[in-house]
Scaffold this motif. Structure first.
Motif, PDB file in Angstrom:
ATOM      1  N   PHE A  11       5.454   4.265  -8.668  1.00  0.00           N
ATOM      2  CA  PHE A  11       5.983   4.422  -7.316  1.00  0.00           C
ATOM      3  C   PHE A  11       5.455   3.371  -6.347  1.00  0.00           C
ATOM      4  O   PHE A  11       4.333   2.885  -6.458  1.00  0.00           O
ATOM      5  N   GLY A  12       6.309   3.070  -5.375  1.00  0.00           N
ATOM      6  CA  GLY A  12       5.929   2.301  -4.205  1.00  0.00           C
ATOM      7  C   GLY A  12       6.439   3.041  -2.984  1.00  0.00           C
ATOM      8  O   GLY A  12       7.563   3.569  -3.000  1.00  0.00           O
ATOM      9  N   PHE A  13       5.629   3.115  -1.938  1.00  0.00           N
ATOM     10  CA  PHE A  13       5.980   3.919  -0.766  1.00  0.00           C
ATOM     11  C   PHE A  13       6.219   3.034   0.447  1.00  0.00           C
ATOM     12  O   PHE A  13       5.459   2.095   0.721  1.00  0.00           O
ATOM     13  N   VAL A  14       7.298   3.365   1.173  1.00  0.00           N
ATOM     14  CA  VAL A  14       7.588   2.736   2.453  1.00  0.00           C
ATOM     15  C   VAL A  14       7.675   3.858   3.477  1.00  0.00           C
ATOM     16  O   VAL A  14       8.558   4.721   3.395  1.00  0.00           O
ATOM     17  N   PHE A  15       6.725   3.855   4.440  1.00  0.00           N
ATOM     18  CA  PHE A  15       6.620   4.970   5.374  1.00  0.00           C
ATOM     19  C   PHE A  15       7.211   4.614   6.731  1.00  0.00           C
ATOM     20  O   PHE A  15       7.237   3.444   7.142  1.00  0.00           O
ATOM     21  N   GLN A  16       7.648   5.652   7.442  1.00  0.00           N
ATOM     22  CA  GLN A  16       8.180   5.460   8.787  1.00  0.00           C
ATOM     23  C   GLN A  16       7.137   4.844   9.709  1.00  0.00           C
ATOM     24  O   GLN A  16       7.433   3.934  10.483  1.00  0.00           O
ATOM     25  N   ALA A  17       5.889   5.335   9.616  1.00  0.00           N
ATOM     26  CA  ALA A  17       4.809   4.842  10.484  1.00  0.00           C
ATOM     27  C   ALA A  17       4.073   3.666   9.855  1.00  0.00           C
ATOM     28  O   ALA A  17       2.974   3.312  10.283  1.00  0.00           O
ATOM     29  N   TYR A  18       4.643   3.076   8.806  1.00  0.00           N
ATOM     30  CA  TYR A  18       4.105   1.905   8.090  1.00  0.00           C
ATOM     31  C   TYR A  18       2.837   2.246   7.301  1.00  0.00           C
ATOM     32  O   TYR A  18       2.677   1.814   6.174  1.00  0.00           O
ATOM     33  N   ASN A  19       1.920   2.989   7.946  1.00  0.00           N
ATOM     34  CA  ASN A  19       0.678   3.408   7.279  1.00  0.00           C
ATOM     35  C   ASN A  19      -0.080   2.227   6.683  1.00  0.00           C
ATOM     36  O   ASN A  19      -0.537   2.265   5.542  1.00  0.00           O
ATOM     37  N   LEU A  20      -0.221   1.180   7.486  1.00  0.00           N
ATOM     38  CA  LEU A  20      -1.053   0.045   7.078  1.00  0.00           C
ATOM     39  C   LEU A  20      -2.490   0.304   7.519  1.00  0.00           C
ATOM     40  O   LEU A  20      -2.740   0.988   8.509  1.00  0.00           O
ATOM     41  N   ILE A  21      -3.423  -0.243   6.762  1.00  0.00           N
ATOM     42  CA  ILE A  21      -4.838  -0.093   7.118  1.00  0.00           C
ATOM     43  C   ILE A  21      -5.130  -1.028   8.286  1.00  0.00           C
ATOM     44  O   ILE A  21      -4.995  -2.251   8.157  1.00  0.00           O
ATOM     45  N   PRO A  22      -5.510  -0.484   9.440  1.00  0.00           N
ATOM     46  CA  PRO A  22      -5.603  -1.311  10.656  1.00  0.00           C
ATOM     47  C   PRO A  22      -6.660  -2.400  10.599  1.00  0.00           C
ATOM     48  O   PRO A  22      -6.539  -3.406  11.282  1.00  0.00           O
ATOM     49  N   THR A  23      -7.701  -2.205   9.809  1.00  0.00           N
ATOM     50  CA  THR A  23      -8.787  -3.195   9.774  1.00  0.00           C
ATOM     51  C   THR A  23      -8.544  -4.297   8.754  1.00  0.00           C
ATOM     52  O   THR A  23      -9.339  -5.230   8.657  1.00  0.00           O
ATOM     53  N   ALA A  24      -7.462  -4.181   7.961  1.00  0.00           N
ATOM     54  CA  ALA A  24      -7.186  -5.156   6.897  1.00  0.00           C
ATOM     55  C   ALA A  24      -6.055  -6.085   7.318  1.00  0.00           C
ATOM     56  O   ALA A  24      -5.184  -5.728   8.121  1.00  0.00           O
ATOM     57  N   SER A  25      -6.072  -7.293   6.772  1.00  0.00           N
ATOM     58  CA  SER A  25      -4.998  -8.253   7.047  1.00  0.00           C
ATOM     59  C   SER A  25      -3.744  -7.851   6.285  1.00  0.00           C
ATOM     60  O   SER A  25      -3.760  -6.945   5.443  1.00  0.00           O
ATOM     61  N   ALA A  26      -2.642  -8.547   6.579  1.00  0.00           N
ATOM     62  CA  ALA A  26      -1.384  -8.263   5.879  1.00  0.00           C
ATOM     63  C   ALA A  26      -1.552  -8.438   4.378  1.00  0.00           C
ATOM     64  O   ALA A  26      -1.122  -7.596   3.576  1.00  0.00           O
ATOM     65  N   GLN A  27      -2.201  -9.532   3.957  1.00  0.00           N
ATOM     66  CA  GLN A  27      -2.393  -9.771   2.532  1.00  0.00           C
ATOM     67  C   GLN A  27      -3.273  -8.706   1.904  1.00  0.00           C
ATOM     68  O   GLN A  27      -2.998  -8.223   0.806  1.00  0.00           O
ATOM     69  N   GLU A  28      -4.332  -8.309   2.589  1.00  0.00           N
ATOM     70  CA  GLU A  28      -5.231  -7.284   2.055  1.00  0.00           C
ATOM     71  C   GLU A  28      -4.528  -5.944   1.945  1.00  0.00           C
ATOM     72  O   GLU A  28      -4.760  -5.187   0.990  1.00  0.00           O
ATOM     73  N   ASN A  29      -3.643  -5.628   2.889  1.00  0.00           N
ATOM     74  CA  ASN A  29      -2.871  -4.387   2.802  1.00  0.00           C
ATOM     75  C   ASN A  29      -1.963  -4.391   1.587  1.00  0.00           C
ATOM     76  O   ASN A  29      -1.840  -3.382   0.885  1.00  0.00           O
ATOM     77  N   VAL A  30      -1.343  -5.515   1.339  1.00  0.00           N
ATOM     78  CA  VAL A  30      -0.441  -5.615   0.192  1.00  0.00           C
ATOM     79  C   VAL A  30      -1.209  -5.490  -1.123  1.00  0.00           C
ATOM     80  O   VAL A  30      -0.706  -4.929  -2.106  1.00  0.00           O
ATOM     81  N   GLU A  31      -2.441  -5.969  -1.145  1.00  0.00           N
ATOM     82  CA  GLU A  31      -3.224  -5.977  -2.391  1.00  0.00           C
ATOM     83  C   GLU A  31      -3.779  -4.607  -2.779  1.00  0.00           C
ATOM     84  O   GLU A  31      -4.226  -4.424  -3.911  1.00  0.00           O
ATOM     85  N   VAL A  32      -3.775  -3.643  -1.853  1.00  0.00           N
ATOM     86  CA  VAL A  32      -4.429  -2.354  -2.112  1.00  0.00           C
ATOM     87  C   VAL A  32      -3.999  -1.713  -3.431  1.00  0.00           C
ATOM     88  O   VAL A  32      -4.848  -1.303  -4.230  1.00  0.00           O
ATOM     89  N   PRO A  33      -2.686  -1.582  -3.733  1.00  0.00           N
ATOM     90  CA  PRO A  33      -2.319  -0.946  -5.013  1.00  0.00           C
ATOM     91  C   PRO A  33      -2.880  -1.678  -6.228  1.00  0.00           C
ATOM     92  O   PRO A  33      -3.271  -1.047  -7.221  1.00  0.00           O
ATOM     93  N   ALA A  34      -2.939  -3.020  -6.150  1.00  0.00           N
ATOM     94  CA  ALA A  34      -3.440  -3.795  -7.287  1.00  0.00           C
ATOM     95  C   ALA A  34      -4.939  -3.616  -7.468  1.00  0.00           C
ATOM     96  O   ALA A  34      -5.453  -3.709  -8.584  1.00  0.00           O
ATOM     97  N   VAL A  35      -5.655  -3.359  -6.354  1.00  0.00           N
ATOM     98  CA  VAL A  35      -7.098  -3.108  -6.456  1.00  0.00           C
ATOM     99  C   VAL A  35      -7.349  -1.907  -7.349  1.00  0.00           C
ATOM    100  O   VAL A  35      -8.186  -1.930  -8.256  1.00  0.00           O
ATOM    101  N   TYR A  36      -6.595  -0.821  -7.099  1.00  0.00           N
ATOM    102  CA  TYR A  36      -6.801   0.410  -7.871  1.00  0.00           C
ATOM    103  C   TYR A  36      -6.182   0.334  -9.260  1.00  0.00           C
ATOM    104  O   TYR A  36      -6.445   1.190 -10.100  1.00  0.00           O
ATOM    105  N   ALA A  37      -5.344  -0.691  -9.488  1.00  0.00           N
ATOM    106  CA  ALA A  37      -4.789  -0.898 -10.823  1.00  0.00           C
ATOM    107  C   ALA A  37      -5.675  -1.795 -11.674  1.00  0.00           C
ATOM    108  O   ALA A  37      -5.362  -2.061 -12.833  1.00  0.00           O
TER     109      ALA A  37
END
Length: 647
Positions: free
Chosen positions: A88-114
């Motif tokens: 799964f990949g999730f796209v939320f209404q409120a975006y739910n991005l981590i505010p302290t992380a950059s755009a690239q770091e937000n995108v990398e989150v799923p791969a970190v746990y993989a």
């Protein structure tokens, strides 16, 4: 061929105490790979609950949920996390991005746990953002991006691990019409590339963009209409074959530390306040133990310099109080001669002291005169620096000779002349200087041991002191193992000579042991006081972590939605607590060493050893572990759906 997603008689009931509310009623539904599906319903219809179950963010109360023919309704938390990572990949209404992380770091989150390597996830995240026209926004934080840009970052995150199924919850709800159209166009492109896209919406206009429209009301499907078939079914099969996963855990500890540092920087002032408790605790432990150890070593060195084979005889304190007829002090030089006859006694050195005034030329100086015997240097472990010491002939001949301490020499012979052979007046009586003692230094109490003039006991008794009573007798034994027996014999001898027990004997070995025990107890007490500061610091760590968990509940939900297991969340928040404690511990060690160095510069005895430093730092680390565990455990036990719905 089995459907990608299949629901069979699926129900969901929420319990509020004894009250049960059934939200979904016997839902049955199949979704094929590669479909573009919209699930539409008004608020309270159950569509969000259905999305949470479809995305493995929640579990049904009853019924079956099959993915690729495998029933996942009974999966545990870790199994569901693994399924979210690879499917799964999730796209939320409120975006739910981590505010302290950059755009690239937000995108990398799923791969970190993989378990994807840092280089691979950097490259993939950059490529995804560039494909979504965000190549110039890689280092921007969410607050620096527009709503449309944040949603595109969210889409890139959904695609990071492959995203066979894209679950979009009201993806255009927070966007203007143009940005909303762009997001829907992106979802269409993703579907044409083979992704199964499921859009959850209350908007009929958005739902009509999908190829299949499922309408839900009051927890039941009331309509299921297919407008056209799958856009690219062959691509969907290829996408499933391309989806891969590494070791499903945080890729490395450095990544967890990086996340922790980012979170702590976000609330820098609060973090600093929390650090203070750890810094004060560790600094106190290091400084107090260094000063305590230094004082102990200093005193023990003084005691050791006197030797552990020595006995010190003094008149008992009761005799100093005297009586109506005057003083009863009865220790005399003849007692020292008698003690020499006791077996195991090597020598006995009598001493008497008084304050005298020395004069040389026009310089007057008040100091302490010590009348003693030739064995004084051996008894006190104090060597002669220049010239010679008092000998037996001086004693027997009542010679007016003197040996000066270094402080006296510096005062009377400030002109640099050699004192050996010259005369000084001791209470107006001329004494010839025959020697100068080596430098001894100050006592633990700060008394200058070099501020003294040494004269023969016989001469001093007759010409300076005006009395025969002596202050102490220092006795050295030949066999230290028999010192206790020798002490008993000497005490018995003196009692017999004086017809009463009016003397007391101090065993220097016992003094050393007693002082060591006392100083160890004192150091333990000081360490305990400092440990209280560590405890306070630990409570501060727990407080900041509890607040952090409360403030970042939605972030925890996002991490779980992107594949984090309970253990990953536990490790992340534990690492944050440990990072706070480690930083505080390091600063505390530096502060403690600095305090000790400052105390040393003021002349205090300070001893730096690795043990207290390592102990203090280890205690700080353990404090972080103990007090950070409860908040970390609370964070790891949050349900993804509940965490995502937090305000």
């Amino acid at each position: 061929m089995a459907a990608l997603i299949s629901l069979k008689d699926l129900s969901k009931t929420f319990f509020n105490g004894d009250l049960a509310v059934e939200v979904l009623h016997n839902i049955s539904l199949d979704i094929e790979a590669g479909e573009f599906v919209a699930i539409i319903g008004q608020s309270g219809s159950g569509k969000s609950t259905l999305m949470n179950i479809l995305g493995c963010l929640d579990q049904p109360t009853s019924g079956d949920y099959l993915i690729d023919g495998e029933n996942v309704a009974g999966f545990n938390g870790n199994e569901l996390a693994a399924l979210r990572r690879r499917t799964f990949g999730f796209v939320f209404q409120a975006y739910n991005l981590i505010p302290t992380a950059s755009a690239q770091e937000n995108v990398e989150v799923p791969a970190v746990y993989a378990g994807v390597s840092a280089q691979d996830r950097h490259e993939r995240a950059q490529a995804l953002l560039e494909s979504l026209k965000l190549g110039d926004r890689l280092d921007h934080r969410p607050s620096q991006l527009s709503g449309g840009q944040q949603q595109r970052v969210s889409i890139a995150r959904a695609l990071m691990n492959g995203g066979r199924v894209i679950l979009a919850d009201e993806p255009t709800g927070a966007l203007d019409s143009q940005s909303g159209e762009e997001v829907l166009a992106l979802l269409r492109e993703m579907n044409e590339d083979g992704h199964t896209v499921i859009v959850i919406t209350h908007s009929r206009e958005v739902a009509e963009q999908a190829d299949r429209l499922i309408e839900i009301r009051d927890g039941r499907i009331i309509a299921d209409r297919t407008k056209k078939g799958r856009a690219n079914p062959d691509a969907a099969v290829g996408l499933a074959q391309r989806t891969r996963e590494g070791f499903a855990a945080i890729a490395d500890v450095s990544e967890a530390v990086k996340m922790a540092m980012r979170a702590l920087r976000a609330n820098l002032f609060r973090t600093i306040l929390t650090l203070l408790g750890i810094v004060i605790g560790v600094g106190s432990v290091v400084a107090m133990l260094a000063i305590g150890t230094g004082a102990q070593d200093f005193v023990l060195s003084r005691i050791s310099s006197m030797g552990s084979d020595l006995l010190l005889v003094r008149p008992s304190m009761a005799n100093f109080r005297g009586s109506a007829g005057g003083s009863n002090v009865t220790l005399v030089p003849a007692d020292a001669d008698a003690i020499l006859g006791v077996p195991n006694v090597a020598f006995a050195v009598p001493e008497m002291t008084t304050t005298v005034t020395l004069r040389r030329g026009n310089i007057d100086y008040q100091t302490t005169a010590n009348g003693t015997a030739p064995q004084f240097t051996e008894a006190k472990s104090w060597s002669i620096g220049r010239g010679e010491f008092i000998n037996r002939n001086d004693m027997e001949g009542y010679a007016p000779v003197a040996v000066l301490g270094q402080t006296v020499v510096k005062t009377l012979f400030a002109d640099g002349s050699d004192p050996i052979g010259q005369y000084v007046l001791v209470n107006k009586i001329p004494f010839q200087v025959i020697g100068v003692m080596s430098e001894k230094g100050a006592t633990a109490g700060g008394n200058d041991q070099d501020d003294v003039v040494l004269v023969p006991l016989t001469t001093g008794s007759m010409r300076i002191f005006g009395q025969r009573n002596i202050r102490t007798i220092t006795i050295k034994v030949e066999d230290a193992s028999a010192i206790d027996l020798t002490q008993e014999r000497i005490q018995a001898l003196l009692n017999e000579r004086h017809k009463r027990e009016d003397t007391q004997i101090t065993n220097m070995s016992s003094v050393r042991e007693a002082f060591t025990d006392t100083s160890n107890t004192l150091k333990l007490f000081l360490g305990s006081v400092a440990a209280i500061s560590l405890l306070v610091g630990g409570i501060g760590v727990m407080n900041i972590m509890l607040v952090s968990v409360s403030e970042r509940t939605r972030e925890i939900g996002v991490r779980m939605a992107t594949g984090a297991r309970q253990r990953d969340i536990l490790v992340q928040f534990l690492v944050e607590a440990l990072v706070v404690s480690a930083i505080g511990g390091a600063i505390g060690v530096i502060a403690g060493l600095g305090t000790g160095a400052l105390a040393k510069s003021f002349g205090m005895p300070v001893s730096f050893t690795g043990g207290p430093v390592a102990l203090a730092f280890a205690c700080a680390f353990l404090t972080g572990l103990l007090f950070g565990y409860l908040p970390a455990r609370n964070a790891s036990r949050l349900q993804p759906a509940v965490a995502l719905s937090a305000d």
